[in-house]
Design a protein around this motif. Structure first.
Motif, PDB file in Angstrom:
ATOM      1  N   PHE A  14      -1.003 -16.717   9.869  1.00 13.08           N
ATOM      2  CA  PHE A  14       0.452 -16.636   9.950  1.00 13.08           C
ATOM      3  C   PHE A  14       0.922 -17.321  11.225  1.00 13.08           C
ATOM      4  N   PRO A  15       2.048 -18.027  11.158  1.00  9.77           N
ATOM      5  CA  PRO A  15       2.641 -18.535  12.399  1.00  9.77           C
ATOM      6  C   PRO A  15       3.264 -17.372  13.165  1.00  9.77           C
ATOM      7  N   ILE A  16       3.257 -17.453  14.472  1.00  6.26           N
ATOM      8  CA  ILE A  16       3.903 -16.434  15.297  1.00  6.26           C
ATOM      9  C   ILE A  16       5.307 -16.939  15.615  1.00  6.26           C
ATOM     10  N   SER A  17       6.294 -16.109  15.275  1.00  4.45           N
ATOM     11  CA  SER A  17       7.685 -16.456  15.549  1.00  4.45           C
ATOM     12  C   SER A  17       8.358 -15.242  16.174  1.00  4.45           C
ATOM     13  N   GLY A  18       9.625 -15.363  16.413  1.00 10.67           N
ATOM     14  CA  GLY A  18      10.367 -14.261  17.019  1.00 10.67           C
ATOM     15  C   GLY A  18      10.530 -13.061  16.113  1.00 10.67           C
ATOM     16  N   ASP A  19      10.174 -13.184  14.838  1.00  6.70           N
ATOM     17  CA  ASP A  19      10.310 -12.082  13.890  1.00  6.70           C
ATOM     18  C   ASP A  19       9.022 -11.253  13.860  1.00  6.70           C
ATOM     19  N   LEU A  20       8.830 -10.452  14.893  1.00  6.67           N
ATOM     20  CA  LEU A  20       7.604  -9.655  14.987  1.00  6.67           C
ATOM     21  C   LEU A  20       7.559  -8.555  13.932  1.00  6.67           C
ATOM     22  N   ALA A  21       8.704  -8.067  13.495  1.00  7.22           N
ATOM     23  CA  ALA A  21       8.714  -7.040  12.439  1.00  7.22           C
ATOM     24  C   ALA A  21       8.105  -7.602  11.158  1.00  7.22           C
ATOM     25  N   ALA A  52       0.914 -11.030  19.991  1.00  9.03           N
ATOM     26  CA  ALA A  52       1.913 -11.990  19.504  1.00  9.03           C
ATOM     27  C   ALA A  52       3.095 -12.071  20.458  1.00  9.03           C
ATOM     28  N   ASN A  53       3.510 -10.934  20.987  1.00  6.43           N
ATOM     29  CA  ASN A  53       4.603 -10.919  21.951  1.00  6.43           C
ATOM     30  C   ASN A  53       4.234 -11.711  23.206  1.00  6.43           C
ATOM     31  N   ASN A  54       2.978 -11.622  23.626  1.00  2.34           N
ATOM     32  CA  ASN A  54       2.533 -12.410  24.782  1.00  2.34           C
ATOM     33  C   ASN A  54       2.651 -13.903  24.508  1.00  2.34           C
ATOM     34  N   VAL A  55       2.342 -14.317  23.282  1.00  4.67           N
ATOM     35  CA  VAL A  55       2.507 -15.724  22.917  1.00  4.67           C
ATOM     36  C   VAL A  55       3.971 -16.123  23.069  1.00  4.67           C
ATOM     37  N   LEU A  56       4.872 -15.288  22.585  1.00  2.00           N
ATOM     38  CA  LEU A  56       6.300 -15.595  22.669  1.00  2.00           C
ATOM     39  C   LEU A  56       6.782 -15.630  24.116  1.00  2.00           C
ATOM     40  N   LEU A  65      -1.615 -16.481  14.198  1.00  4.09           N
ATOM     41  CA  LEU A  65      -2.443 -15.291  14.039  1.00  4.09           C
ATOM     42  C   LEU A  65      -3.318 -15.527  12.822  1.00  4.09           C
ATOM     43  N   THR A  66      -4.627 -15.500  13.020  1.00  5.25           N
ATOM     44  CA  THR A  66      -5.573 -15.598  11.910  1.00  5.25           C
ATOM     45  C   THR A  66      -6.300 -14.274  11.817  1.00  5.25           C
ATOM     46  N   MET A  67      -6.270 -13.673  10.635  1.00 11.11           N
ATOM     47  CA  MET A  67      -6.951 -12.404  10.410  1.00 11.11           C
ATOM     48  C   MET A  67      -8.065 -12.621   9.416  1.00 11.11           C
ATOM     49  N   ARG A  68      -9.207 -12.007   9.723  1.00 16.60           N
ATOM     50  CA  ARG A  68     -10.373 -12.116   8.861  1.00 16.60           C
ATOM     51  C   ARG A  68     -10.934 -10.731   8.603  1.00 16.60           C
ATOM     52  N   ILE A  78      -5.446 -14.478  17.913  1.00 15.38           N
ATOM     53  CA  ILE A  78      -4.103 -14.883  18.269  1.00 15.38           C
ATOM     54  C   ILE A  78      -4.257 -16.090  19.177  1.00 15.38           C
ATOM     55  N   HIS A  79      -3.812 -17.238  18.686  1.00 14.51           N
ATOM     56  CA  HIS A  79      -4.035 -18.501  19.403  1.00 14.51           C
ATOM     57  C   HIS A  79      -2.705 -19.113  19.826  1.00 14.51           C
ATOM     58  N   ASP A  80      -2.692 -19.666  21.043  1.00 17.33           N
ATOM     59  CA  ASP A  80      -1.544 -20.451  21.485  1.00 17.33           C
ATOM     60  C   ASP A  80      -2.050 -21.759  22.072  1.00 17.33           C
ATOM     61  N   ASP A  81      -1.243 -22.798  21.953  1.00 17.41           N
ATOM     62  CA  ASP A  81      -1.629 -24.117  22.433  1.00 17.41           C
ATOM     63  C   ASP A  81      -1.443 -24.292  23.936  1.00 17.41           C
TER      64      ASP A  81
END
Length: 134
Positions: A14-21, A52-56, A65-68, A78-81
């Motif tokens: 999933f992409p991480i965006s401001g919509d954490l809910a 995810a919030n830390n990424v933002l 976010l990749t879940m396995r 949780i990856h950020d560039d």
């Protein structure tokens, strides 16, 4: 980025965006198959939300976010560039009382069975692992 320790039973990104809910809802839907008890699921969702919030907050707001679901565990990466998180030992100690920052990674370490902080030229990855019930 895989942890190289087994075949995926299920995998989503999933992409991480401001919509954490919305992200938390997608995480909970993915975790249904894992059959975590309520407390374990809530802890894992909270830890992922913190990551995810830390990424933002710290990396320009872009990440994934990749879940396995693997044999015996669920792994979330949780990856950020931006690659600003470089200390593999971040969050090992509770922040001092009254500190305004530093609780996120410490909380992740408290809630999850394993937390790894990985850094390479492609960015930073926080890998959270929660073991499945026996």
């Amino acid at each position: 980025m895989g942890d190289g320790s087994g075949a995926d039973i299920a995998r989503v990104t999933f992409p991480i965006s401001g919509d954490l809910a919305s992200l938390r809802a997608k995480v909970r839907a993915f975790l249904v198959r894992a059959e975590f008890d309520e407390v374990t699921e809530k802890n894992f969702v909270l830890a992922l939300s913190e990551a995810a919030n830390n990424v933002l907050d710290h990396s320009g707001g872009t990440g994934t976010l990749t879940m396995r679901h693997l044999e015996g565990r669920v792994v979330a990466e949780i990856h950020d560039d931006a690659g600003l998180l470089i200390d593999p030992h971040a969050g090992m100690k509770q922040p001092p009382v009254g500190s305004r920052r530093g609780y996120g990674i410490w909380l992740m370490r408290t809630l999850c069975d394993s937390v790894e902080i990985l850094h390479d030229p492609g960015g930073s990855t926080v890998r959270l692992t929660m073991l499945l019930p026996h």
